[in-house]
Each structure stands twice: as C-alpha cells, then as structure tokens.
Write an enzyme that holds these catalytic residues in place. Structure first.
Site, mmCIF file in Angstrom:
data_model
loop_
_atom_site.group_PDB
_atom_site.id
_atom_site.type_symbol
_atom_site.label_atom_id
_atom_site.label_comp_id
_atom_site.label_asym_id
_atom_site.label_seq_id
_atom_site.Cartn_x
_atom_site.Cartn_y
_atom_site.Cartn_z
ATOM 1 N N ASP A 16 44.011 68.203 81.298
ATOM 2 C CA ASP A 16 42.553 68.262 81.452
ATOM 3 C C ASP A 16 42.096 67.326 82.564
ATOM 4 O O ASP A 16 42.734 66.303 82.827
ATOM 5 C CB ASP A 16 41.899 67.867 80.112
ATOM 6 C CG ASP A 16 40.428 68.246 80.070
ATOM 7 O OD1 ASP A 16 39.988 69.033 80.928
ATOM 8 O OD2 ASP A 16 39.721 67.745 79.177
ATOM 9 N N ASN A 64 39.295 80.028 78.851
ATOM 10 C CA ASN A 64 39.166 79.890 80.315
ATOM 11 C C ASN A 64 38.735 81.192 81.005
ATOM 12 O O ASN A 64 38.249 81.164 82.132
ATOM 13 C CB ASN A 64 40.469 79.388 80.952
ATOM 14 C CG ASN A 64 40.747 77.919 80.689
ATOM 15 O OD1 ASN A 64 41.893 77.484 80.711
ATOM 16 N ND2 ASN A 64 39.699 77.129 80.439
#
Ligand code: FPP
Length: 242
Positions: A16, A64
């Site tokens: 991340d 995503n």
C-alpha cells in the site's frame, strides 16, 4: 538479529502507499505504481536471499476495478511489463509463479502472459511467488463455497464431510501454506479483504514506510519483529499447531 530458524515460511504483503508516494514526489499516480513495481522486484530478491519459501503479493484487488480506467490501464501495463521481462529472472532464480484471484476478469493479454509464466516456471523449486490479482478474500470464500455446493448438488460430495480442512482445499491455491507473517505498508491498520481464510493465525506487521520505499531493511525489520512473537495458534504456550 534474524537467524534462519526465525524465517517465516510464507510472507504475504499488502503493498500500500503507491498513490501517497506519488503525491509526495509530485508525480502522477502511475509513477507511484511504477516505483511500486520496482519494490516488487526487490521484495522477490530479498525473499529469495533470506530463504522465504512463499511470498504472496496483493497486486490488484476486486475493489481496484473501481479505480479510473487510466489507473487500471497503468497497473495492467506494469503487470504485462513484469511478466514479459521478469519471467526469465524467475527462471534464473528457480522461482515458481502462481496466482490467486478471479484472474478470468483480467484483460486477455495479461491472462495469456500469466498462464505462460505460470506454465514456464511450474517446476521451479527455490521459492514461490504468488500474485493476488483481481483478488478478494470474500470472493475466494464465496467461490470455494460455490464449487462445494455444485459438487454436493451433483451428489459428488457429502455436505457432512465439509470441515475447515476440506473447505481450504477449494480455495484458489490449496497447496499454499497459510501465511506466517502478513506485512502491510503505509501505516493502515486493516486487512482489506486479503486472504481472509488463510490469515487466521498470521502475525501482523504494519510499517509506515510506503510500498515504493520498501526494501531489504524493512523486510528484515518485519522478520525481526516476527521472530520475537510467541505463536500459540489459539493454544497455550509451547503448543504448536499440527
Ligand atoms: C496500493 O497503492 C497498490 C496497488 C493498488 C497496486 C499494487 C501494484 C504494484 C505494486 C505495481 C505493479 C505490480 C506488479 C506485480 C508488477 P495505492 O494506490 O492504494 O496507494 P494509496 O493508498 O497511497 O493511494
């Protein structure tokens, strides 16, 4: 200090912070992902050097797909690039590639490269790199339940026989051992739908370092923290999981 005994067999990583890295450097998000791809290479090398047998990277989640078409294309291009240029490196280092996720949802070109790379590396034995692609932990559990329900409806599986162990054989990659250590970069204290079934007893390690800045130093720090934990698997001290 890290010694061989303390090396986790399976490390899973939520990579991340690419976007924040890009923001901090005043560059487009796609550049953050590009730098993130560089960190992927470093992590694979580092896992190999340290003798980590299984490395699983959360590269693209089911969520995503909600990102902008431009960002999705940039990520798919990086994936194509990685598979095109790094399969030989995986071969050279005797590392096998696997994937988990609804990979059927990926663009055809990426899917073909993935299949080629998985096929080409399938007999490698020094380590296993698993890319989680179009992956969601709930989707994985739902997909396993669907497979089991279909077999039960056809009379090929007795519902009474379904227990945790049998269930796990219907997950995307049953041969993967459960992760021992899950690392998340960029400080967020969340699991974000990653390996929900498999992380049951994993040790969690969160670092503030953004994924593009992750390297050997950060991996060693995570392993050192892991080596100091007392793993009990829900039992009492010194009782290990069978
Ligand atoms: C999270 O950063 C990262 C991703 C959504 C994708 C991870 C992809 C890569 C590391 C590059 C390509 C991968 C391979 C395997 C070649 P974010 O965009 O959510 O960061 P933010 O939270 O700071 O916005």
């Amino acid at each position: 200090m890290v010694n061989e005994r303390n090396i986790p067999r399976h490390v899973a990583i939520i990579m991340d912070g690419n976007g924040r890295w890009a923001e901090r450097h005043g560059v487009p998000r796609s550049e953050g992902h590009r730098a993130g791809a560089g960190a992927v290479e470093r992590a694979v090398e580092c896992a190999r050097d340290l003798g980590i047998e299984y490395l699983t990277l959360y590269a693209f989640s089911t969520e995503n797909w909600r990102r902008s078409p431009q960002e999705i294309s940039a990520l798919m291009a990086l994936l194509r690039d990685f598979l095109t240029t790094k399969t030989d490196t995986l071969m050279k280092h005797n590392v096998r590639l696997l994937t988990i996720g609804r990979t059927g949802d990926l663009p055809l070109g990426v899917r073909k490269l993935l299949l080629d790379s998985v096929e080409k590396t399938k007999n490698n034995t020094a380590g296993t790199l698993t890319l989680a692609l179009s992956y969601g932990g709930r989707a994985e559990i739902a997909d396993a339940a669907k497979k089991i329900a279909k077999l039960a409806a056809m009379g090929k599986l007795d519902p009474e026989k379904v227990d945790e162990k049998l269930f796990s054989t219907y997950l995307y990659c049953p041969e993967l051992p459960d992760p021992d250590l899950m690392i998340r970069t960029s400080g967020e204290l969340r699991i974000s739908n990653f390996m929900l079934y498999e992380l049951a007893y994993a040790e969690l390690y969160v670092t503030d370092v953004l994924w593009p800045d992750f390297g050997k130093k950060e991996m060693l720090a995570a392993i050192e923290a892991y080596s100091k934990r007392e793993r009990r698997f829900g039992g009492r001290k010194n009782e290990e999981q069978k």
